[in-house]
Design an enzyme around this catalytic site. Structure first.
Site, PDB file in Angstrom:
ATOM      1  N   ASP A 463       0.856  -1.192   0.000  1.00 19.46           N
ATOM      2  CA  ASP A 463       0.000   0.000   0.000  1.00 19.46           C
ATOM      3  C   ASP A 463       0.892   1.242   0.000  1.00 19.46           C
ATOM      4  OD1 ASP A 463      -2.952   1.029   0.602  1.00 19.46           O
ATOM      5  OD2 ASP A 463      -1.548   2.242   1.784  1.00 19.46           O
ATOM      6  N   GLU A 506      -4.588   2.374  -4.324  1.00 13.92           N
ATOM      7  CA  GLU A 506      -3.126   2.421  -4.164  1.00 13.92           C
ATOM      8  C   GLU A 506      -2.585   1.115  -3.597  1.00 13.92           C
ATOM      9  OE1 GLU A 506      -4.834   4.449  -0.437  1.00 13.92           O
ATOM     10  OE2 GLU A 506      -5.384   4.097  -2.520  1.00 13.92           O
TER      11      GLU A 506
END
Length: 591
Positions: A463, A506
Site C-alpha cells: 500500500d 493504491e
C-alpha cells in the site's frame, strides 16, 4: 560401402519368386546383411505367411520384418491392396531383432527388456519399431524408449489396414496382432537421418483438456463434452464424425514442438477417441490441412536429405494424408525417389522423437528415414539450388490451397485482435500490471496448483503511504505518476514467473510461486528500498510504501490467506509505515 535398396510391388503372391531372383542377381557380392521389409495391403495371414516362407527359403540369412498397411509406397507412387516387398542390402551393418508380444508379457517389462538390450550395444545406430495397434501399450512402450540416448534415431509406425481388416506385424516367420517388432541397426559405418513433415495449421481458440477416460480418449474440453468443438465450430455431427475428421485433427504443443492428434471416432457420451495420446492440462486447437504448406514443408526437409546423401529412403506416412491429398498424394512421394530409391507404407501412427528426446506416436505426419553406409561426398551448397519446385496443384487441391491461405490470414488477424483484447481485459492501463480480476484469478490458480503439487507460495500486499494526501495536495496527475512509478518498481524486482497486479486504488498484490517466506521478505524489503529512492514529490519528500508478507499453508482457504496478508499490511502501517511486516504461522506478525 553402400546400401542397396530394391523394391517390388506384388499384386499376387505368385510374383514374389521372380522378384527374389531379380534381387539375387543384382545384390552386391560384398553384402553381409539383407533386410526384407514387407508392407502388405493383404490382411489374410495365409497370403503373408506364403511370402515369408518364400523369402525364408530363398534367403535363409535375411532378416524379415513388416506389417499390414493402409497403402503401399514404392518408387514415388502409392498403391492400395497390393504388397510392397523391399530388399535392403548392407555391406557393413548388422541387424538385431526383438519381438514383444503384449499378450504374453506386460508392456513395461517388454519395453524394459528392449531398452536394456539396446544399452548393451556400443555401435547402435538406430531403431525401427512397428506396432500392431495404436493403443495404450504403444504409448507406454515408446515412453520407456525415451530413456535411450537423445541423439539415437528412433522411427517406425503402427500397422494400418484397409476397410474392416485386422492389422498385425511380423518378424521372420512369426505374426502377432498385439505387440511390437523392434529392429536395431548396428555398425560404425551406418548413418541414419530421420525427418518429419506435417503441414497442418492451427485454427480457432485453445481448449484445455479437463477430463480423460484413457490416454487417447478425451472426455471433456473446457469442462464440456469434447466433441462439442466439432459440432459448434465445424457443424460436424456425431453421425458424420469418422468420415469428416480427416482434414481437422487436434493441434497441440508438447515440449515446444507442434503435434497433431487425429480423432478416430466419438462416443455416445461425447468423448473423442484419438490415434495418439494426450494429457490432462494440455491445450488443443482444431487444425486444418494446407496443401501448399504440406508440399513446402517437404521441400525444406529435402534440403537436409540432400546434404545427408542417402543411399536408400524409407517412408512412414500417415494414412490421413493420403485421404486428404487425394490425387495429389504422389506429389509428396516422388521428390524422395528423385534423391534415392525409396519405399514405405501408410500407417495408423508414426513413431518419432520430440526436440527433448521424448519418443511418441505422431499423427498426420510423414516420417522419412534416410540410410547411408560410409561418409558423404560433401555436397556443395550450390547443390541445394537444384531442388525443383513441387508440381503445381490442380483441381480441388488448388481451390483448397486458396481457401487455406484465406483461413490462415484471417485467423492470424483475428488472433492478433484477440491478443489485444485479452491484454486490455487483464491489464491495468495506468500501471501496466495485471488488473484486480486477473491477479485475483492468478492467485486462485496458484493456490489450486499448490494443493496438487505441494509447493510453496508466498504473496506480498503493498500500500502506498499517505496516498490520499498526495492526491489532495498535488492533484490526481501526480498521483497517477506515483502509481506508475510503483508499477515500474514492482516489475524491476520480481522474477519472470512471478505476478504483480493492482489490487485497487493504491494497493498492489505480488504473487511469488516456489518461494520461501524468507525470500519473499527479502523481495518486499528490496521493493520498499527501491520505491523510497525512486519518486520524489514536489515538496522534496520521497514516496514510501508499506508491505505485508505471508506464506500460504495447506489449511488455509483463499479468503483466510487474503485476510492474513491484509492483517500483515495493517501491522506494517501501524508500526510507522515505510515498513515490511511478515505474517508468521503462529498468527503473530513480525516487522
Amino acid at each position: 560401402m553402400t546400401v542397396k535398396l530394391m523394391t517390388f510391388r506384388l499384386k499376387t503372391r505368385d510374383a514374389l519368386p521372380q522378384c527374389i531372383s531379380t534381387f539375387q542377381a543384382q545384390c552386391p557380392e560384398n553384402a553381409t546383411t539383407v533386410l526384407a521389409s514387407i508392407y502388405s495391403g493383404w490382411t489374410d495371414e495365409d497370403e503373408v505367411r506364403t511370402l515369408l516362407s518364400q523369402i525364408r527359403s530363398a534367403l535363409p540369412k535375411a532378416v524379415i520384418v513388416g506389417c499390414t498397411a493402409s497403402g503401399e509406397i514404392m518408387a514415388g507412387t502409392m498403391s492400395l491392396r497390393t504388397t510392397v516387398v523391399t530388399f535392403m542390402a548392407f555391406t557393413s551393418t548388422q541387424l538385431q531383432t526383438q519381438l514383444i508380444d503384449f499378450s504374453n508379457i506386460p508392456v513395461n517389462d517388454g519395453a524394459a527388456e528392449v531398452v536394456a538390450t539396446c544399452r548393451k550395444q556400443n555401435d547402435l545406430a538406430g531403431i525401427e519399431v512397428l506396432f500392431a495397434n495404436n493403443d495404450a501399450n504403444a504409448y507406454a512402450f515408446l515412453a520407456a524408449m525415451s530413456n535411450l540416448p537423445r541423439e539415437l534415431p528412433i522411427f517406425g509406425g503402427v500397422a494400418g489396414c484397409e476397410e474392416n481388416g485386422s492389422s498385425y506385424v511380423f518378424i521372420n516367420d512369426t505374426i502377432i496382432r498385439n505387440g511390437a517388432v523392434v529392429l536395431c541397426f548396428l555398425g560404425h559405418n551406418i548413418h541414419i537421418q530421420v525427418n518429419a513433415s506435417q503441414g497442418w495449421d492451427p485454427l480457432g481458440p485453445w481448449f484445455h483438456i479437463t477430463a480423460m477416460a484413457a490416454e487417447n480418449v478425451i472426455t471433456e474440453l473446457n469442462h464440456r463434452p469434447a466433441n462439442y468443438i466439432y459440432e459448434k465450430y465445424l457443424a460436424i455431427s456425431p453421425e458424420d464424425f469418422e468420415q469428416e475428421l480427416l482434414v481437422f485433427p487436434l493441434f497441440l504443443e508438447r515440449n515446444g514442438q507442434p503435434m497433431l492428434r487425429h480423432p478416430s471416432c466419438t462416443t455416445q457420451e461425447g468423448a473423442i477417441v484419438l490415434h495418439g495420446d494426450c494429457r490432462i492440462g494440455e491445450r488443443v486447437r482444431l487444425a486444418y490441412g494446407n496443401p501448399a504448406k504440406i508440399l513446402n514443408a517437404l521441400r525444406n526437409i529435402r534440403k537436409n536429405i540432400l546434404l545427408f546423401e542417402p543411399q536408400a529412403i524409407m517412408i512412414f506416412n500417415c494414412s490421413s494424408r493420403r485421404f486428404f491429398l487425394l490425387e495429389a498424394a504422389n506429389h509428396e512421394l516422388k521428390p524422395f525417389e528423385d534423391i534415392a530409391p525409396s519405399a514405405g507404407l501408410y500407417t495408423a501412427g508414426e513413431v518419432g522423437r520430440t526436440n527433448n528426446g521424448e519418443v511418441s506416436l505422431r499423427n498426420m505426419t510423414l516420417v522419412s528415414v534416410s540410410f547411408r553406409e560410409g561418409e558423404t561426398l560433401q555436397y556443395r551448397n550450390s547443390a541445394i539450388q537444384l531442388i525443383p519446385s513441387h508440381k503445381p496443384l490442380t483441381g480441388a487441391m488448388k481451390l483448397m490451397q486458396h481457401m487455406a491461405h484465406f483461413i490462415t490470414v484471417t485467423s492470424e488477424e483475428l488472433e492478433a485482435a484477440n491478443r489485444q483484447l485479452q491484454q486490455l481485459a487483464t491489464t491495468d492501463r495506468l500501471t501496466a500490471l495485471y488488473n484486480r480480476g486477473e491477479i485475483e484469478s492468478i492467485l486462485q490458480k496458484e493456490i489450486a496448483s499448490r494443493r496438487q503439487e505441494n509447493r510453496q507460495i508466498c504473496a506480498i500486499m503493498l500500500d502506498v503511504d499517505n496516498f490520499k494526501m498526495v492526491n489532495d495536495t498535488y492533484g490526481h496527475a501526480i498521483g497517477d505518476e506515483v502509481l506508475h512509478s510503483i508499477g515500474a518498481a514492482l516489475k524491476r524486482n520480481i522474477r519472470r514467473g512471478d505476478a504483480a497486479g493492482r489490487w485497487g486504488g493504491e494497493e498492489f498484490l505480488i504473487i511469488l510461486p516456489n518461494c520461501s517466506i524468507d525470500t519473499a521478505a527479502n523481495v518486499a524489503e528490496r521493493i520498499r528500498t527501491d520505491v523510497a529512492g525512486d519518486y520524489t514529490l514536489p515538496n522534496g519528500e520521497h514516496v514510501t510504501v508499506s508491505l505485508g508478507v505471508a506464506e500460504f499453508s495447506e489449511d488455509m482457504s483463499y479468503m483466510n490467506f487474503y485476510r492474513i496478508l491484509d492483517d500483515a499490511l495493517y501491522q506494517a502501517k501501524h508500526q510507522g509505515k515505510n515498513n515490511v511486516c511478515i505474517a508468521s504461522m503462529d498468527g503473530q506478525n513480525h516487522a
